[in-house]
Write an enzyme that holds these catalytic residues in place. Structure first.
Site, PDB file in Angstrom:
ATOM      1  N   ASN A   9       0.881  -1.169   0.000  1.00  0.00           N
ATOM      2  CA  ASN A   9       0.000   0.000   0.000  1.00  0.00           C
ATOM      3  C   ASN A   9       0.920   1.221   0.000  1.00  0.00           C
ATOM      4  O   ASN A   9       1.487   1.559   1.020  1.00  0.00           O
ATOM      5  CB  ASN A   9      -0.898  -0.011   1.250  1.00  0.00           C
ATOM      6  CG  ASN A   9      -1.713   1.263   1.382  1.00  0.00           C
ATOM      7  OD1 ASN A   9      -1.771   2.077   0.458  1.00  0.00           O
ATOM      8  ND2 ASN A   9      -2.357   1.434   2.539  1.00  0.00           N
ATOM      9  N   LYS A  11       0.205   4.236  -0.244  1.00  0.00           N
ATOM     10  CA  LYS A  11      -0.384   5.443   0.370  1.00  0.00           C
ATOM     11  C   LYS A  11      -0.092   6.647  -0.530  1.00  0.00           C
ATOM     12  O   LYS A  11      -0.113   6.511  -1.740  1.00  0.00           O
ATOM     13  CB  LYS A  11       0.140   5.613   1.796  1.00  0.00           C
ATOM     14  CG  LYS A  11      -0.056   4.338   2.622  1.00  0.00           C
ATOM     15  CD  LYS A  11       0.169   4.513   4.085  1.00  0.00           C
ATOM     16  CE  LYS A  11      -0.106   3.189   4.804  1.00  0.00           C
ATOM     17  NZ  LYS A  11       0.030   3.283   6.249  1.00  0.00           N
ATOM     18  N   HIS A  94      -9.387   1.479   4.730  1.00  0.00           N
ATOM     19  CA  HIS A  94      -8.139   1.650   5.487  1.00  0.00           C
ATOM     20  C   HIS A  94      -8.388   2.613   6.652  1.00  0.00           C
ATOM     21  O   HIS A  94      -9.151   3.567   6.519  1.00  0.00           O
ATOM     22  CB  HIS A  94      -7.036   2.187   4.576  1.00  0.00           C
ATOM     23  CG  HIS A  94      -5.690   2.106   5.200  1.00  0.00           C
ATOM     24  ND1 HIS A  94      -5.261   3.026   6.130  1.00  0.00           N
ATOM     25  CD2 HIS A  94      -4.699   1.193   5.079  1.00  0.00           C
ATOM     26  CE1 HIS A  94      -4.049   2.677   6.537  1.00  0.00           C
ATOM     27  NE2 HIS A  94      -3.682   1.571   5.918  1.00  0.00           N
ATOM     28  N   GLU A  96      -6.750   4.954   7.756  1.00  0.00           N
ATOM     29  CA  GLU A  96      -6.473   6.368   7.442  1.00  0.00           C
ATOM     30  C   GLU A  96      -7.663   7.001   6.735  1.00  0.00           C
ATOM     31  O   GLU A  96      -7.986   8.165   6.966  1.00  0.00           O
ATOM     32  CB  GLU A  96      -5.182   6.467   6.602  1.00  0.00           C
ATOM     33  CG  GLU A  96      -3.958   6.185   7.463  1.00  0.00           C
ATOM     34  CD  GLU A  96      -2.787   5.546   6.741  1.00  0.00           C
ATOM     35  OE1 GLU A  96      -2.752   5.566   5.486  1.00  0.00           O
ATOM     36  OE2 GLU A  96      -1.898   5.013   7.427  1.00  0.00           O
ATOM     37  N   GLU A 166      -5.309  -4.670  10.556  1.00  0.00           N
ATOM     38  CA  GLU A 166      -4.303  -3.626  10.755  1.00  0.00           C
ATOM     39  C   GLU A 166      -4.579  -2.872  12.047  1.00  0.00           C
ATOM     40  O   GLU A 166      -5.375  -1.925  12.057  1.00  0.00           O
ATOM     41  CB  GLU A 166      -4.340  -2.635   9.577  1.00  0.00           C
ATOM     42  CG  GLU A 166      -4.006  -3.255   8.241  1.00  0.00           C
ATOM     43  CD  GLU A 166      -3.368  -2.238   7.296  1.00  0.00           C
ATOM     44  OE1 GLU A 166      -2.327  -2.588   6.725  1.00  0.00           O
ATOM     45  OE2 GLU A 166      -3.874  -1.116   7.156  1.00  0.00           O
ATOM     46  N   GLY A 172       2.673   2.458  10.712  1.00  0.00           N
ATOM     47  CA  GLY A 172       3.635   3.544  10.540  1.00  0.00           C
ATOM     48  C   GLY A 172       4.352   3.940  11.824  1.00  0.00           C
ATOM     49  O   GLY A 172       5.023   4.967  11.874  1.00  0.00           O
ATOM     50  N   SER A 212       3.494  -1.990  10.246  1.00  0.00           N
ATOM     51  CA  SER A 212       4.943  -2.074  10.448  1.00  0.00           C
ATOM     52  C   SER A 212       5.506  -3.460  10.144  1.00  0.00           C
ATOM     53  O   SER A 212       6.483  -3.883  10.756  1.00  0.00           O
ATOM     54  CB  SER A 212       5.323  -1.633  11.868  1.00  0.00           C
ATOM     55  OG  SER A 212       4.944  -0.279  12.084  1.00  0.00           O
TER      56      SER A 212
HETATM   57  P1  13P Z   1       3.165   0.474   7.582  1.00  0.00           P
HETATM   58  O1  13P Z   1       3.648  -0.845   7.024  1.00  0.00           O
HETATM   59  O2  13P Z   1       3.910   1.652   7.035  1.00  0.00           O
HETATM   60  O3  13P Z   1       3.064   0.446   9.063  1.00  0.00           O
HETATM   61  O4  13P Z   1       1.666   0.651   7.041  1.00  0.00           O
HETATM   62  C1  13P Z   1       0.783  -0.393   7.190  1.00  0.00           C
HETATM   63  C2  13P Z   1      -0.454  -0.066   6.445  1.00  0.00           C
HETATM   64  O5  13P Z   1      -1.208   0.814   6.834  1.00  0.00           O
HETATM   65  C3  13P Z   1      -0.723  -0.803   5.213  1.00  0.00           C
HETATM   66  O6  13P Z   1      -2.004  -0.542   4.748  1.00  0.00           O
END
Ligand code: 13P
Length: 250
Positions: A9, A11, A94, A96, A166, A172, A212
């Site tokens: 992903n 982002k 997601h 976010e 997640e 992150g 992560s």
């Molecule tokens: P990270 O791997 O950067 O923690 O992000 C995970 C994520 O949100 C994947 O959708």
């Protein structure tokens, strides 16, 4: 249990102009993969990503879609538009987008229904905040998210869905869920699906861990019985790291 899928992903990272070469790098680095390899990119990167992945083992996904077919939705992108481009996967719900874009369990459900009706494979994200984990309500919350996400979806369609667990506190932050914490929730998700549908459907669903996950911690997570892959943020932006995770998924 489900088919192993490692999905990146991106982002809001990478430019359209660097996408073609980067996806070619991913194709090279993941040659011989024993799992499905997916790059989910920003809308504006999809066309060059698809061009680079054409005729290879790598599949391309979007990071969102709208649940309506067309109309006055300025700035939105429909399932038909994604299919027309050659997109195979789409991330839905997601954390976010839930936090910053008013995504709710209801819009998540509508988007899953739309994606499935157009032949897109939804990667549906669920997960708890740190406060919810500390309050001991992780599985209650996940059960609500899963039940609402799958509302009105047949067993045949449910089997095509990918669920990504997640935990918000692990995204992150460099703070990964332990292998056991991740397995406990992913196993719990499979039990919820078995209760909603049946054992065969629950076993067919790919359940990923995300948060992560990186080249160092992936092997332990992917060795767990109910973790069928990963949804990778930061580590998907570097082809060698992403390829290490792909190699651990078999
Ligand atoms: P990270 O791997 O950067 O923690 O992000 C995970 C994520 O949100 C994947 O959708």
């Amino acid at each position: 249990m489900g088919k192993y899928i490692i999905a990146g992903n991106w982002k809001m990272n990478k430019l359209p102009s660097e996408t073609y070469d980067f996806v070619k790098e991913v194709v090279e680095a993941t040659k011989g993969a024993e799992c499905e390899v997916v790059c989910c990119t920003p809308y504006v990167c999809l066309a060059p990503a698809i061009e680079a992945a054409k005729g290879t083992h790598v599949k391309i996904g979007a990071e969102n879609l709208h649940f309506e077919d067309s109309g006055a939705f300025t700035g939105e992108v429909s399932a038909d538009m994604l299919v027309d481009l050659g997109v195979d996967y789409v991330i839905i719900g997601h954390s976010e987008r839930r936090a910053y874009n008013n995504e709710t369990d209801e819009t998540v459900n509508k988007k899953i229904v739309k994606a499935l009706s157009k032949g897109l494979i939804p990667i549906v994200c669920v997960g708890e905040s740190l406060e919810e984990r500390e309050a001991g309500i992780t599985m209650d919350l996940i059960a609500i998210q899963i039940k609402k996400a799958f509302a009105g979806i047949t067993a045949e369609d449910a089997a095509k869905v990918v669920v990504a667990y997640e935990p918000i506190w692990a995204i992150g932050t460099g703070k990964t869920a332990t292998d056991d914490q991740a397995e406990e929730v992913c196993g719990g998700i499979r039990n919820i699906l078995a209760a909603l549908y049946d054992d065969a459907t629950a076993k067919a669903v790919t359940i990923q861990y995300g948060g992560s996950m990186n080249a160092k911690n992936c092997a332990g997570l992917l060795a767990k019985a109910n973790i069928d892959g990963g949804l990778i943020g930061g580590a998907s932006l570097k082809a060698p790291d992403f390829a290490t995770i792909v190699a651990a998924a078999k």
